[in-house]
Scaffold this motif. Structure first.
Motif, PDB file in Angstrom:
ATOM      1  N   ALA A 166      28.120  59.424  30.186  1.00 42.02           N
ATOM      2  CA  ALA A 166      27.701  58.090  29.764  1.00 42.02           C
ATOM      3  C   ALA A 166      28.900  57.148  29.670  1.00 42.02           C
ATOM      4  O   ALA A 166      28.826  55.985  30.094  1.00 42.02           O
ATOM      5  CB  ALA A 166      26.977  58.161  28.420  1.00 42.02           C
ATOM      6  N   VAL A 167      29.998  57.624  29.115  1.00 41.38           N
ATOM      7  CA  VAL A 167      31.206  56.785  28.998  1.00 41.38           C
ATOM      8  C   VAL A 167      31.668  56.328  30.379  1.00 41.38           C
ATOM      9  O   VAL A 167      31.919  55.134  30.614  1.00 41.38           O
ATOM     10  CB  VAL A 167      32.345  57.557  28.293  1.00 41.38           C
ATOM     11  N   VAL A 168      31.795  57.278  31.310  1.00 40.18           N
ATOM     12  CA  VAL A 168      32.264  56.949  32.660  1.00 40.18           C
ATOM     13  C   VAL A 168      31.306  55.987  33.354  1.00 40.18           C
ATOM     14  O   VAL A 168      31.728  55.021  34.017  1.00 40.18           O
ATOM     15  CB  VAL A 168      32.438  58.240  33.488  1.00 40.18           C
ATOM     16  N   SER A 169      30.009  56.205  33.200  1.00 35.12           N
ATOM     17  CA  SER A 169      29.013  55.366  33.881  1.00 35.12           C
ATOM     18  C   SER A 169      29.025  53.943  33.349  1.00 35.12           C
ATOM     19  O   SER A 169      28.953  52.979  34.127  1.00 35.12           O
ATOM     20  CB  SER A 169      27.622  55.976  33.706  1.00 35.12           C
ATOM     21  N   PHE A 170      29.106  53.785  32.029  1.00 36.32           N
ATOM     22  CA  PHE A 170      29.184  52.443  31.464  1.00 36.32           C
ATOM     23  C   PHE A 170      30.477  51.744  31.870  1.00 36.32           C
ATOM     24  O   PHE A 170      30.471  50.575  32.260  1.00 36.32           O
ATOM     25  CB  PHE A 170      29.088  52.506  29.938  1.00 36.32           C
ATOM     26  N   ALA A 171      31.597  52.464  31.770  1.00 40.18           N
ATOM     27  CA  ALA A 171      32.898  51.855  32.077  1.00 40.18           C
ATOM     28  C   ALA A 171      32.987  51.432  33.535  1.00 40.18           C
ATOM     29  O   ALA A 171      33.624  50.418  33.866  1.00 40.18           O
ATOM     30  CB  ALA A 171      34.018  52.830  31.740  1.00 40.18           C
ATOM     31  N   ALA A 172      32.327  52.168  34.434  1.00 38.86           N
ATOM     32  CA  ALA A 172      32.391  51.846  35.863  1.00 38.86           C
ATOM     33  C   ALA A 172      31.834  50.469  36.165  1.00 38.86           C
ATOM     34  O   ALA A 172      32.262  49.809  37.129  1.00 38.86           O
ATOM     35  CB  ALA A 172      31.648  52.909  36.669  1.00 38.86           C
ATOM     36  N   MET A 173      30.903  49.995  35.341  1.00 38.71           N
ATOM     37  CA  MET A 173      30.313  48.683  35.593  1.00 38.71           C
ATOM     38  C   MET A 173      31.300  47.548  35.409  1.00 38.71           C
ATOM     39  O   MET A 173      31.060  46.421  35.859  1.00 38.71           O
ATOM     40  CB  MET A 173      29.086  48.476  34.702  1.00 38.71           C
ATOM     41  N   ALA A 174      32.428  47.815  34.773  1.00 41.20           N
ATOM     42  CA  ALA A 174      33.460  46.790  34.617  1.00 41.20           C
ATOM     43  C   ALA A 174      34.094  46.418  35.955  1.00 41.20           C
ATOM     44  O   ALA A 174      34.743  45.373  36.072  1.00 41.20           O
ATOM     45  CB  ALA A 174      34.542  47.267  33.642  1.00 41.20           C
ATOM     46  N   LEU A 175      33.899  47.250  36.964  1.00 44.18           N
ATOM     47  CA  LEU A 175      34.448  46.974  38.302  1.00 44.18           C
ATOM     48  C   LEU A 175      33.599  45.965  39.081  1.00 44.18           C
ATOM     49  O   LEU A 175      34.025  45.497  40.143  1.00 44.18           O
ATOM     50  CB  LEU A 175      34.538  48.275  39.101  1.00 44.18           C
ATOM     51  N   ALA A 176      32.422  45.625  38.577  1.00 44.19           N
ATOM     52  CA  ALA A 176      31.489  44.780  39.318  1.00 44.19           C
ATOM     53  C   ALA A 176      32.074  43.448  39.782  1.00 44.19           C
ATOM     54  O   ALA A 176      31.830  43.028  40.928  1.00 44.19           O
ATOM     55  CB  ALA A 176      30.233  44.542  38.484  1.00 44.19           C
ATOM     56  N   PRO A 177      32.852  42.710  38.946  1.00 46.30           N
ATOM     57  CA  PRO A 177      33.365  41.418  39.406  1.00 46.30           C
ATOM     58  C   PRO A 177      34.244  41.491  40.655  1.00 46.30           C
ATOM     59  O   PRO A 177      34.455  40.479  41.325  1.00 46.30           O
ATOM     60  CB  PRO A 177      34.172  40.916  38.200  1.00 46.30           C
ATOM     61  N   MET A 178      34.760  42.678  40.981  1.00 46.87           N
ATOM     62  CA  MET A 178      35.620  42.836  42.153  1.00 46.87           C
ATOM     63  C   MET A 178      34.809  43.035  43.432  1.00 46.87           C
ATOM     64  O   MET A 178      35.379  43.084  44.519  1.00 46.87           O
ATOM     65  CB  MET A 178      36.547  44.047  41.970  1.00 46.87           C
ATOM     66  N   LEU A 179      33.487  43.137  43.313  1.00 45.56           N
ATOM     67  CA  LEU A 179      32.639  43.497  44.444  1.00 45.56           C
ATOM     68  C   LEU A 179      31.727  42.342  44.838  1.00 45.56           C
ATOM     69  O   LEU A 179      31.528  41.403  44.063  1.00 45.56           O
ATOM     70  CB  LEU A 179      31.784  44.720  44.083  1.00 45.56           C
ATOM     71  N   ASP A 180      31.175  42.428  46.058  1.00 45.00           N
ATOM     72  CA  ASP A 180      30.189  41.427  46.452  1.00 45.00           C
ATOM     73  C   ASP A 180      28.851  41.736  45.785  1.00 45.00           C
ATOM     74  O   ASP A 180      28.689  42.762  45.118  1.00 45.00           O
ATOM     75  CB  ASP A 180      30.055  41.357  47.973  1.00 45.00           C
ATOM     76  N   VAL A 181      27.875  40.864  45.976  1.00 47.32           N
ATOM     77  CA  VAL A 181      26.618  40.979  45.242  1.00 47.32           C
ATOM     78  C   VAL A 181      25.905  42.294  45.537  1.00 47.32           C
ATOM     79  O   VAL A 181      25.427  42.978  44.628  1.00 47.32           O
ATOM     80  CB  VAL A 181      25.695  39.785  45.582  1.00 47.32           C
ATOM     81  N   HIS A 182      25.841  42.689  46.804  1.00 49.76           N
ATOM     82  CA  HIS A 182      25.130  43.912  47.167  1.00 49.76           C
ATOM     83  C   HIS A 182      25.822  45.144  46.584  1.00 49.76           C
ATOM     84  O   HIS A 182      25.158  46.069  46.109  1.00 49.76           O
ATOM     85  CB  HIS A 182      25.017  44.031  48.693  1.00 49.76           C
ATOM     86  N   ALA A 183      27.156  45.143  46.627  1.00 57.86           N
ATOM     87  CA  ALA A 183      27.893  46.271  46.056  1.00 57.86           C
ATOM     88  C   ALA A 183      27.738  46.315  44.540  1.00 57.86           C
ATOM     89  O   ALA A 183      27.685  47.397  43.938  1.00 57.86           O
ATOM     90  CB  ALA A 183      29.369  46.171  46.437  1.00 57.86           C
ATOM     91  N   GLN A 184      27.648  45.149  43.899  1.00 54.34           N
ATOM     92  CA  GLN A 184      27.421  45.121  42.461  1.00 54.34           C
ATOM     93  C   GLN A 184      26.083  45.753  42.099  1.00 54.34           C
ATOM     94  O   GLN A 184      25.975  46.517  41.133  1.00 54.34           O
ATOM     95  CB  GLN A 184      27.462  43.682  41.949  1.00 54.34           C
ATOM     96  N   LEU A 185      25.046  45.442  42.880  1.00 53.28           N
ATOM     97  CA  LEU A 185      23.732  46.040  42.624  1.00 53.28           C
ATOM     98  C   LEU A 185      23.770  47.554  42.809  1.00 53.28           C
ATOM     99  O   LEU A 185      23.174  48.308  42.016  1.00 53.28           O
ATOM    100  CB  LEU A 185      22.683  45.426  43.544  1.00 53.28           C
ATOM    101  N   ALA A 186      24.477  48.005  43.851  1.00 56.24           N
ATOM    102  CA  ALA A 186      24.596  49.448  44.085  1.00 56.24           C
ATOM    103  C   ALA A 186      25.327  50.120  42.920  1.00 56.24           C
ATOM    104  O   ALA A 186      24.954  51.220  42.488  1.00 56.24           O
ATOM    105  CB  ALA A 186      25.339  49.708  45.394  1.00 56.24           C
ATOM    106  N   LEU A 187      26.360  49.466  42.408  1.00 56.04           N
ATOM    107  CA  LEU A 187      27.094  50.014  41.267  1.00 56.04           C
ATOM    108  C   LEU A 187      26.207  50.085  40.032  1.00 56.04           C
ATOM    109  O   LEU A 187      26.246  51.072  39.276  1.00 56.04           O
ATOM    110  CB  LEU A 187      28.326  49.153  40.990  1.00 56.04           C
TER     111      LEU A 187
END
Length: 410
Positions: A300-321
């Protein structure tokens, strides 16, 4: 049928499965638990369209899931212990009637005020799910109890997660009020099926209501394992609820501009966690539930923390993340819940209903807190703050488990 024993002695409800109970009865219990608990979550993917329709702000509609989950926590604490002294069949049917009425009121609510009141009552009455799980444990032969309870819990977890898929689709196609009306109809049918298909349950105690509630505090003080399980599951639930209660509003805005159907579809990702719950149970049987709590909280910790990478990605990659993260933290939370139930049910077999009440009260207090905090931090600081909240709460849960394990071996 007039007694529990008749379930084991007759096949009137259908073919007897390998778990020793009629297959139709196990299906009824699992379906009823899933539909009851689903009532807590129908609103979450609809918050964006719901708020716009009744003229409520994002902060105001954020209190819809908060009050629903708070009502559920209060219902578990104040009503679930009654299952030890009143026929559970009567309790389940009575709660189904109240839940059906509350859902109808929510679907007809003209404004946020009445909707909030209905949400609280929905939470209180949806605790029929927490009467169904102990009922399944009581009906099942001892040699198959774990399997039967696991099957019913899978139905309950799928109800939590797939409710979002259904409500998102229905709200987008037919309107959010239609979803509440359909939910009321499903609970009415469930209540009728339980009335016909579930046997009566003999009370196991004659303690008066005050003594039943007092025994919860006694169990809490007596068992450190219960306190650690409840605190850890509650902390994990904060992040889980903060994510789901703000996801629809976040996706409704820039850069996604997606409707309630897209938010609800994320429930399909979370369903992977529910389907994997039996695997967590088998791992807990083989390697011990403590290991499963560590692995689940860490995931759970790793999965929540991974979402912090979203601003570095395009919209489609953000949705996949977001999808990958939802799969990860749902799997972590559900696996940890199964392990915590294994720990708690082994503490004092004669008090399983009350131990279950304590565990789930803590869990849904965390859910309510997560909804409230998620709505507040999202309104104040945005989605990144929700991620920080979720990651921090999951990390705290992991610390609780690690400290508990260290204390035991020191």
């Amino acid at each position: 049928m007039s007694s529990i024993q008749s379930v084991h002695d007759s096949h009137e409800t259908g073919a007897v499965g390998r778990d020793g109970l009629p297959a139709s009865l196990v299906l009824l219990l699992a379906t009823s638990a899933g539909l009851a608990v689903a009532s807590l979550y129908y609103s979450q993917p609809m918050l964006g369209v719901l708020g716009a329709d009744i003229g409520a702000s994002s902060r105001e509609v954020g209190f819809v899931p908060t009050l629903t989950q708070l009502g559920y926590a209060l219902g578990i604490l104040l009503l679930a212990p009654l299952g030890d002294r009143i026929d559970r069949r009567r309790i389940i049917v009575a709660k189904a009637a109240v839940l059906c009425a509350a859902l109808l009121v929510a679907g007809a609510a003209p404004g946020i005020g009445l909707l909030l009141v209905a949400s609280l009552v929905i939470g209180l009455a949806a605790t029929m799910a927490q009467d169904i799980v102990p009922a399944a444990a009581t009906l099942a032969p001892e040699s198959h109890r774990g399997k039967v309870v696991g099957t019913v819990m899978t139905g309950l977890l799928l109800g939590i997660l797939l409710s979002r898929v259904l409500s998102g689709f229905v709200a987008e196609q037919f309107g959010w009020r239609t979803m509440f009306l359909l939910a009321a109809a499903s609970i009415a049918l469930t209540g009728a099926a339980v009335w016909r298909g579930l046997p009566h349950f003999r009370p196991t105690t004659h303690l008066h209501y005050g003594a039943l509630l007092a025994s919860l505090a006694t169990l809490w003080r007596r068992h450190g394992a219960l306190r650690r399980a409840t605190l850890s599951q509650g902390l994990l639930s904060i992040g889980f609820s903060a994510f789901w209660s703000t996801l629809a509003v976040m996706l409704h805005g820039a850069p996604f501009h997606l409707g309630s159907g897209a938010a609800g579809a994320f429930g399909l990702a979370g369903a992977a966690g529910a389907l994997a719950a039996p695997l967590a149970g088998r791992l807990a049987d083989r390697r011990g539930p403590e290991l499963v709590t560590h692995l689940g909280a860490a995931l759970a910790v790793v999965s929540f923390a991974a979402m912090a990478l979203a601003p570095m990605l395009d919209v489609h990659a953000q949705l996949a993340l977001l999808v990958a993260s939802a799969i990860g933290f749902d799997l972590g939370l559900q696996g940890t819940l199964i392990a915590h139930q294994t720990i708690v049910y082994g503490i004092e077999p004669g008090a399983r209903s009350r131990l279950n009440a304590v565990l789930f009260t803590g869990m849904f207090i965390g859910m309510a807190a997560g909804s409230a905090l998620g709505a507040l931090v999202f309104a104040q600081w945005g989605w990144t703050a929700v991620i920080v909240l979720a990651t921090g709460s999951a990390a705290s849960a992991l610390v609780v488990r690690l400290l508990g394990a260290a204390r035991r071996f020191m």
